[in-house]
Motif scaffolding. Structure first.
Motif, short mmCIF file in Angstrom:
data_model
loop_
_atom_site.label_atom_id
_atom_site.label_comp_id
_atom_site.label_asym_id
_atom_site.label_seq_id
_atom_site.Cartn_x
_atom_site.Cartn_y
_atom_site.Cartn_z
N MET A 1 13.39 -6.97 0.59
CA MET A 1 11.97 -6.64 0.66
C MET A 1 11.29 -7.29 1.87
SD MET A 1 11.26 -4.62 -1.74
CE MET A 1 12.13 -3.97 -3.18
N ILE A 2 11.98 -8.21 2.53
CA ILE A 2 11.33 -8.93 3.61
C ILE A 2 10.90 -7.99 4.74
CG2 ILE A 2 13.46 -9.47 4.86
CD1 ILE A 2 10.37 -11.75 4.37
N ASN A 3 11.67 -6.90 4.98
CA ASN A 3 11.28 -5.95 6.02
C ASN A 3 9.98 -5.25 5.66
OD1 ASN A 3 13.52 -6.55 7.59
ND2 ASN A 3 14.75 -4.89 6.74
N ARG A 4 9.80 -4.95 4.38
CA ARG A 4 8.58 -4.29 3.94
C ARG A 4 7.39 -5.25 4.01
NH1 ARG A 4 10.96 -0.74 -1.23
NH2 ARG A 4 12.43 0.47 0.04
N ILE A 5 7.63 -6.50 3.66
CA ILE A 5 6.57 -7.51 3.78
C ILE A 5 6.13 -7.64 5.24
CG2 ILE A 5 6.02 -9.96 3.52
CD1 ILE A 5 8.02 -10.00 1.15
N ASN A 6 7.10 -7.69 6.13
CA ASN A 6 6.77 -7.82 7.56
C ASN A 6 6.06 -6.58 8.08
OD1 ASN A 6 7.80 -10.41 7.86
ND2 ASN A 6 9.86 -9.69 8.34
N ALA A 7 6.40 -5.42 7.53
CA ALA A 7 5.71 -4.20 7.93
C ALA A 7 4.24 -4.25 7.53
CB ALA A 7 6.39 -2.98 7.31
N VAL A 8 3.97 -4.81 6.35
CA VAL A 8 2.58 -5.00 5.93
C VAL A 8 1.86 -5.96 6.87
CG1 VAL A 8 1.10 -5.95 4.11
CG2 VAL A 8 2.99 -4.43 3.51
N ARG A 9 2.54 -7.02 7.25
CA ARG A 9 1.94 -7.99 8.17
C ARG A 9 1.58 -7.35 9.51
NH1 ARG A 9 6.20 -12.61 6.20
NH2 ARG A 9 4.80 -13.61 4.67
N LYS A 10 2.41 -6.46 9.98
CA LYS A 10 2.11 -5.76 11.23
C LYS A 10 0.88 -4.88 11.08
CE LYS A 10 6.83 -5.66 13.08
NZ LYS A 10 7.97 -4.79 13.46
N LEU A 11 0.77 -4.22 9.92
CA LEU A 11 -0.42 -3.39 9.67
C LEU A 11 -1.68 -4.25 9.59
CD1 LEU A 11 0.87 -0.82 7.01
CD2 LEU A 11 0.42 -0.41 9.42
N LEU A 12 -1.56 -5.40 8.93
CA LEU A 12 -2.70 -6.31 8.84
C LEU A 12 -3.14 -6.76 10.23
CD1 LEU A 12 -1.59 -8.55 5.82
CD2 LEU A 12 -3.49 -6.93 5.83
N ASN A 13 -2.19 -7.12 11.04
CA ASN A 13 -2.51 -7.59 12.39
C ASN A 13 -3.17 -6.49 13.21
OD1 ASN A 13 -2.21 -9.64 14.61
ND2 ASN A 13 -0.92 -8.03 15.48
N LYS A 14 -2.65 -5.27 13.08
CA LYS A 14 -3.21 -4.13 13.82
C LYS A 14 -4.64 -3.83 13.40
CE LYS A 14 -2.21 0.70 14.98
NZ LYS A 14 -1.27 1.84 14.78
N ALA A 15 -4.93 -4.03 12.10
CA ALA A 15 -6.26 -3.73 11.56
C ALA A 15 -7.19 -4.94 11.61
CB ALA A 15 -6.14 -3.24 10.12
N ALA A 16 -6.74 -6.03 12.22
CA ALA A 16 -7.53 -7.27 12.31
C ALA A 16 -7.93 -7.78 10.93
CB ALA A 16 -8.76 -7.05 13.18
N LEU A 17 -6.97 -7.75 10.02
CA LEU A 17 -7.17 -8.25 8.66
C LEU A 17 -6.31 -9.49 8.47
CD1 LEU A 17 -6.98 -4.80 6.83
CD2 LEU A 17 -9.04 -6.21 7.09
N ASP A 18 -6.79 -10.43 7.65
CA ASP A 18 -6.07 -11.68 7.44
C ASP A 18 -5.04 -11.60 6.32
OD1 ASP A 18 -7.39 -13.62 9.35
OD2 ASP A 18 -9.13 -12.84 8.30
N ALA A 19 -5.35 -10.80 5.30
CA ALA A 19 -4.47 -10.75 4.13
C ALA A 19 -4.80 -9.50 3.31
CB ALA A 19 -4.63 -12.01 3.27
N ILE A 20 -3.92 -9.19 2.37
CA ILE A 20 -4.17 -8.08 1.47
C ILE A 20 -3.79 -8.47 0.05
CG2 ILE A 20 -1.89 -7.04 1.86
CD1 ILE A 20 -3.26 -4.28 1.48
N VAL A 21 -4.58 -7.99 -0.90
CA VAL A 21 -4.27 -8.11 -2.31
C VAL A 21 -3.80 -6.74 -2.79
CG1 VAL A 21 -5.23 -8.47 -4.61
CG2 VAL A 21 -5.88 -9.99 -2.75
N VAL A 22 -2.62 -6.69 -3.40
CA VAL A 22 -2.02 -5.42 -3.85
C VAL A 22 -2.00 -5.39 -5.37
CG1 VAL A 22 0.04 -3.95 -3.82
CG2 VAL A 22 -0.64 -5.22 -1.76
N ILE A 23 -2.70 -4.41 -5.94
CA ILE A 23 -2.78 -4.27 -7.39
C ILE A 23 -2.09 -3.00 -7.88
CG2 ILE A 23 -4.38 -4.06 -9.35
CD1 ILE A 23 -6.41 -5.66 -7.76
N ASN A 24 -2.11 -1.95 -7.05
CA ASN A 24 -1.49 -0.67 -7.40
C ASN A 24 -0.03 -0.88 -7.84
OD1 ASN A 24 0.08 1.79 -7.03
ND2 ASN A 24 -1.72 2.65 -6.04
N PRO A 25 0.34 -0.47 -9.07
CA PRO A 25 1.70 -0.73 -9.56
C PRO A 25 2.80 -0.16 -8.67
CG PRO A 25 0.27 -0.07 -11.37
CD PRO A 25 -0.51 0.16 -10.11
N GLY A 26 2.58 1.05 -8.12
CA GLY A 26 3.58 1.64 -7.24
C GLY A 26 3.77 0.85 -5.98
N ASN A 27 2.67 0.42 -5.38
CA ASN A 27 2.76 -0.39 -4.16
C ASN A 27 3.36 -1.76 -4.45
OD1 ASN A 27 1.59 1.66 -2.69
ND2 ASN A 27 -0.48 0.82 -2.80
#
Length: 357
Positions: A1-27
Motif C-alpha cells: 500500500m505504500i505506493n498508494r500512500i505516496n500517490a496520495v502525498r503527491k496529490l496533496l502536494n500538487k493541491a497545496a494541501l497538508d493532509a487528508i482525512v479519508v472516511i469513504n469505505p471504498g477509499n
C-alpha cells in the motif's frame, strides 16, 4: 500500500494541501487494505495513520501494516488534534463528495483553528486505472457471476418467481466464494422487463415472456456486473428484432473501447445504432460505467463524459431498449480497456436470444 500512500502525498502536494482525512469505505480499503467497518485514515507528508476502535485493533494491525494504528473513543477530530498543530495556514482535506453537509460542519467546528478543505474525487482519481491484482480480483468476481448464470438457466421455467431466481443466483455465488451480492439483483420478466431497474418481485414467470437478469458478485472487495436477457418459450419476430438491435449496439460499443478514446464516444457508438432503428427514446441510461471496489465508479460511458479511457480501466458495456407495456432487453459485459481494444471478461453466451423451454 505504500505506493498508494505516496500517490496520495503527491496529490496533496500538487493541491497545496497538508493532509487528508479519508472516511469513504471504498477509499479506505483501497489505501490501507483494512476491511473493518470502523476506521478513518489520516495521511500527511510524514505519517499514515489508521484510527479505529478497540474492536478492530488486531485486525487493523494485520491488514494495514503500512499504517500507524491508533485506537480511540469519542470524536475522531479530538484525536487528530494530538498530532496536528492548529494553524489557519494548515489545510486539511476531507472528502466533500462523500461526507454530508452536517458532518462537514461538525468537522469544521471541531477544528476551528484549521482550514478544512473539501475535495471531490481525490482518491477516486487514483482508482480509475486498476492494477493487475485488482483486475484479477474483478475477473474472479466475473467468473463467479458467469458460473451463476450457467447454473440458473435450467431453473428458469413457467411458474417460478423472479425472487426465487434472484435468491438462487445469490446462493450459488456465495457458495462459489463471493463475499456478498454486488447490488440488489434485477430480475424482471414480461412487461416488467421494460423497467431498467426492475428488482426481483414475487411475479411468476410465464411462457412467451422476456426475462432480464442483472446481477454480480463481490470477491475480495471487487465487483462484477452482468446482464443477460432470455426468453421463456419461442420468440416472436419483434422480440428477436429488439434483441438483435441491442446486441448490434453492444458489439459496436465493445469495438469502440480502446485507450485514448473518450467515454462519450463509446456511448455514441451504441446510441447511434439504437437510434437508427427508431428506438432512441427507449434507451434512456448510459452505455456503461466503471466498476471496482464500488459497483458504480468513474468513468461513466455517457454522452457528457469526456474522460479519456486508459489501459487498465474496467468498465461495463450495457445498452438496452425498454418499451412500456411490452418489455425490454439489456445485454451487459465487463471489460478491461487495453491499448488497441478491450479484454472482455464476461463469458456467458449472448449471440442469440436464448429460448428457455
Amino acid at each position: 500500500m505504500i505506493n498508494r500512500i505516496n500517490a496520495v502525498r503527491k496529490l496533496l502536494n500538487k493541491a497545496a494541501l497538508d493532509a487528508i482525512v479519508v472516511i469513504n469505505p471504498g477509499n479506505r480499503l483501497y489505501l490501507s487494505g483494512f476491511t473493518g467497518t470502523s476506521g478513518i485514515l489520516f495521511i500527511d507528508a510524514r505519517r499514515a495513520i489508521l484510527l479505529t476502535d478497540f474492536r478492530y485493533r488486531e485486525q487493523a494491525a494485520a491488514q494495514a501494516p503500512d499504517y500507524e494504528i491508533i485506537t480511540f473513543t469519542g470524536l475522531f477530530t479530538e484525536k487528530l488534534l494530538e498530532f496536528i498543530t492548529p494553524s489557519k495556514s494548515y489545510r486539511l482535506a476531507c472528502e466533500g463528495d462523500y461526507i454530508t453537509y452536517k458532518q462537514f460542519i461538525a468537522i469544521k467546528e471541531s477544528l476551528q483553528d484549521i482550514t478544512v478543505h473539501p475535495v471531490n474525487e481525490f482518491v477516486e482519481a487514483l482508482r480509475l486505472v486498476k492494477d493487475n491484482t485488482e483486475i484479477n480480483k474483478i475477473g474472479r468476481a466475473v467468473k463467479i457471476a458467469d458460473d451463476a448464470f450457467a447454473n440458473i438457466l435450467p431453473l428458469i421455467k413457467p411458474g417460478v418467481s423472479e425472487i426465487e431466481l434472484a435468491l438462487e443466483l445469490e446462493f450459488f455465488m456465495r457458495r462459489a466464494g463471493a463475499e456478498k451480492a454486488a447490488f440488489t439483483f434485477i430480475v424482471a420478466s414480461g412487461t416488467r422487463s421494460s423497467m431498467p431497474h426492475g428488482v426481483a418481485s414475487e411475479k411468476l414467470i410465464k411462457p412467451g415472456e422476456l426475462l432480464t437478469m442483472d446481477f454480480g458478485a463481490v470477491y475480495q472487495g471487487y465487483h462484477s456486473d452482468i446482464t443477460r436477457t432470455v426468453l421463456i418459450g419461442t420468440s416472436t419476430a419483434k422480440q428477436s428484432e429488439i434483441y438483435r438491435i441491442v446486441l448490434e449496439a453492444q458489439i459496436a460499443a465493445l469495438a469502440a473501447v480502446r485507450s485514448g478514446i473518450k467515454a462519450s464516444e463509446v456511448d455514441k457508438a451504441a446510441r447511434d445504432i439504437i437510434a437508427s432503428y427508431g428506438y432512441g427514446e427507449n434507451f434512456g441510461h448510459s452505455t456503461g460505467h466503471g466498476l471496482g471496489l464500488n459497483i458504480h465508479e468513474n468513468p461513466r460511458l455517457a454522452a457528457k463524459d469526456e474522460t479519456i479511457l486508459l489501459p487498465g480501466m474496467v468498465v461495463t458495456i450495457e445498452p438496452g431498449i425498454y418499451i412500456p407495456d411490452w418489455g425490454g432487453v439489456r445485454i451487459e459485459d465487463t471489460v478491461v480497456v487495453e491499448e488497441n481494444g478491450c479484454q472482455i471478461l464476461t463469458r456467458s453466451p449472448k449471440m442469440n436470444l436464448m429460448e428457455i423451454f
